[in-house]
Design a protein around this motif. Structure first.
Motif, PDB file in Angstrom:
ATOM      1  N   ALA A  59      31.698  41.497  39.820  1.00 32.96           N
ATOM      2  CA  ALA A  59      32.358  40.348  39.194  1.00 32.96           C
ATOM      3  C   ALA A  59      31.329  39.280  38.812  1.00 32.96           C
ATOM      4  CB  ALA A  59      33.423  39.769  40.129  1.00 32.96           C
TER       5      ALA A  59
ATOM      6  N   GLU B  84      34.896  43.282  34.692  1.00 36.57           N
ATOM      7  CA  GLU B  84      36.292  43.234  35.107  1.00 36.57           C
ATOM      8  C   GLU B  84      36.390  44.220  36.267  1.00 36.57           C
ATOM      9  OE1 GLU B  84      39.115  44.053  32.027  1.00 36.57           O
ATOM     10  OE2 GLU B  84      38.229  42.561  30.692  1.00 36.57           O
TER      11      GLU B  84
ATOM     12  N   THR C 218      38.588  46.037  39.482  1.00 39.47           N
ATOM     13  CA  THR C 218      39.847  46.392  40.131  1.00 39.47           C
ATOM     14  C   THR C 218      39.528  47.095  41.447  1.00 39.47           C
ATOM     15  OG1 THR C 218      40.991  46.718  38.022  1.00 39.47           O
ATOM     16  CG2 THR C 218      41.966  47.775  39.954  1.00 39.47           C
TER      17      THR C 218
ATOM     18  N   GLN D 293      39.115  37.126  45.193  1.00 45.38           N
ATOM     19  CA  GLN D 293      40.264  36.501  44.537  1.00 45.38           C
ATOM     20  C   GLN D 293      39.825  35.320  43.670  1.00 45.38           C
ATOM     21  OE1 GLN D 293      42.832  36.066  48.081  1.00 45.38           O
ATOM     22  NE2 GLN D 293      44.262  37.451  47.073  1.00 45.38           N
ATOM     23  N   GLU D 294      38.868  34.544  44.147  1.00 44.38           N
ATOM     24  CA  GLU D 294      38.349  33.415  43.364  1.00 44.38           C
ATOM     25  C   GLU D 294      37.675  33.899  42.080  1.00 44.38           C
ATOM     26  OE1 GLU D 294      35.763  31.198  45.968  1.00 44.38           O
ATOM     27  OE2 GLU D 294      37.404  30.799  47.379  1.00 44.38           O
ATOM     28  N   GLN D 295      37.036  35.077  42.146  1.00 41.86           N
ATOM     29  CA  GLN D 295      36.349  35.639  40.979  1.00 41.86           C
ATOM     30  C   GLN D 295      37.291  36.472  40.101  1.00 41.86           C
ATOM     31  OE1 GLN D 295      32.047  36.603  41.126  1.00 41.86           O
ATOM     32  NE2 GLN D 295      32.552  37.249  43.222  1.00 41.86           N
ATOM     33  N   GLU D 296      38.569  36.411  40.412  1.00 42.50           N
ATOM     34  CA  GLU D 296      39.604  37.107  39.658  1.00 42.50           C
ATOM     35  C   GLU D 296      39.460  38.628  39.669  1.00 42.50           C
ATOM     36  OE1 GLU D 296      40.105  35.241  35.830  1.00 42.50           O
ATOM     37  OE2 GLU D 296      40.399  33.282  36.757  1.00 42.50           O
TER      38      GLU D 296
ATOM     39  N   LYS E 210      40.833  42.034  40.438  1.00 41.51           N
ATOM     40  CA  LYS E 210      42.212  42.528  40.473  1.00 41.51           C
ATOM     41  C   LYS E 210      42.378  43.354  41.751  1.00 41.51           C
ATOM     42  CE  LYS E 210      45.099  45.335  37.440  1.00 41.51           C
ATOM     43  NZ  LYS E 210      45.092  45.956  36.104  1.00 41.51           N
TER      44      LYS E 210
ATOM     45  N   GLY F  82      48.675  36.855  46.488  1.00 43.83           N
ATOM     46  CA  GLY F  82      47.716  36.920  45.396  1.00 43.83           C
ATOM     47  C   GLY F  82      47.256  38.310  45.011  1.00 43.83           C
TER      48      GLY F  82
ATOM     49  N   GLU G   5      48.341  42.422  43.534  1.00 38.44           N
ATOM     50  CA  GLU G   5      49.255  43.101  42.625  1.00 38.44           C
ATOM     51  C   GLU G   5      49.740  44.396  43.272  1.00 38.44           C
ATOM     52  OE1 GLU G   5      47.727  43.509  38.618  1.00 38.44           O
ATOM     53  OE2 GLU G   5      46.541  41.680  38.865  1.00 38.44           O
TER      54      GLU G   5
END
Length: 158
Positions: A29, A34, A36, A110-113, A115, A136, A138
């Motif tokens: 990240a 991106e 996951t 989570q802060e770095q998005e 997934k 937070g 999915e």
């Protein structure tokens, strides 16, 4: 230019393997990938809330819930567990070297998005409900993971 993608299947419920998965995820990240992380089977225990959550369950689901570790800091080690001393020693070394704990690595992800996905089929098999897992994240099946992995530049199974 299209962003690079990194996908990780976290199958293991071992502290050291989960820590490695989250270190790699955070590194990817930081390199603008991106990312996951798809948690399945024992890897879901990383995302369980540490405090018990009252939900209606059958007998088998209650047994699974009691036998599985509750949360990232309750996981055992893949090697040198030594009746619970191994995880304590690893956590001591992590603190001594000012490294991040697994819980902190999850927060950073989570802060770095990153997934963070939980396998819904595994949740059904193990009798876990969304209320029992951290906020937070999915929820998806294997098809959603495969869609992410299909375009992945780095795909890992841990």
């Amino acid at each position: 230019m299209e962003k690079k993608r990194t996908t990780i299947v976290l199958f293991s419920g071992d502290y050291d393997k989960a820590m490695a998965a989250y270190i790699i995820a955070n590194g990817a990240a930081a390199y603008d990938h991106e990312v996951t992380i798809f948690h399945t089977f024992w890897g879901i225990n990383v995302l369980r809330k540490q405090e018990p959550v009252v939900v209606k369950k059958g007998i088998l689901e209650k047994l699974f819930a009691k036998m599985m570790p509750r949360g990232a800091e309750q996981l055992g080690l893949s090697n040198m567990h030594m009746a619970g001393m191994g995880p304590k020693m690893i956590k001591h070394v992590v603190t001594k070297h000012n490294a991040l704990t697994l819980t902190q690595l999850i927060d950073m992800a989570q802060e770095q998005e990153v997934k963070i996905v939980t396998c819904t089929m595994t949740m059904d098999l193990l009798g876990l409900q969304q209320e029992e897992l951290v906020d937070g994240i999915e929820y998806a099946g294997v098809a959603a993971y495969l869609a992410d992995a299909e375009d992945g530049n780095v795909n890992l199974f841990i």
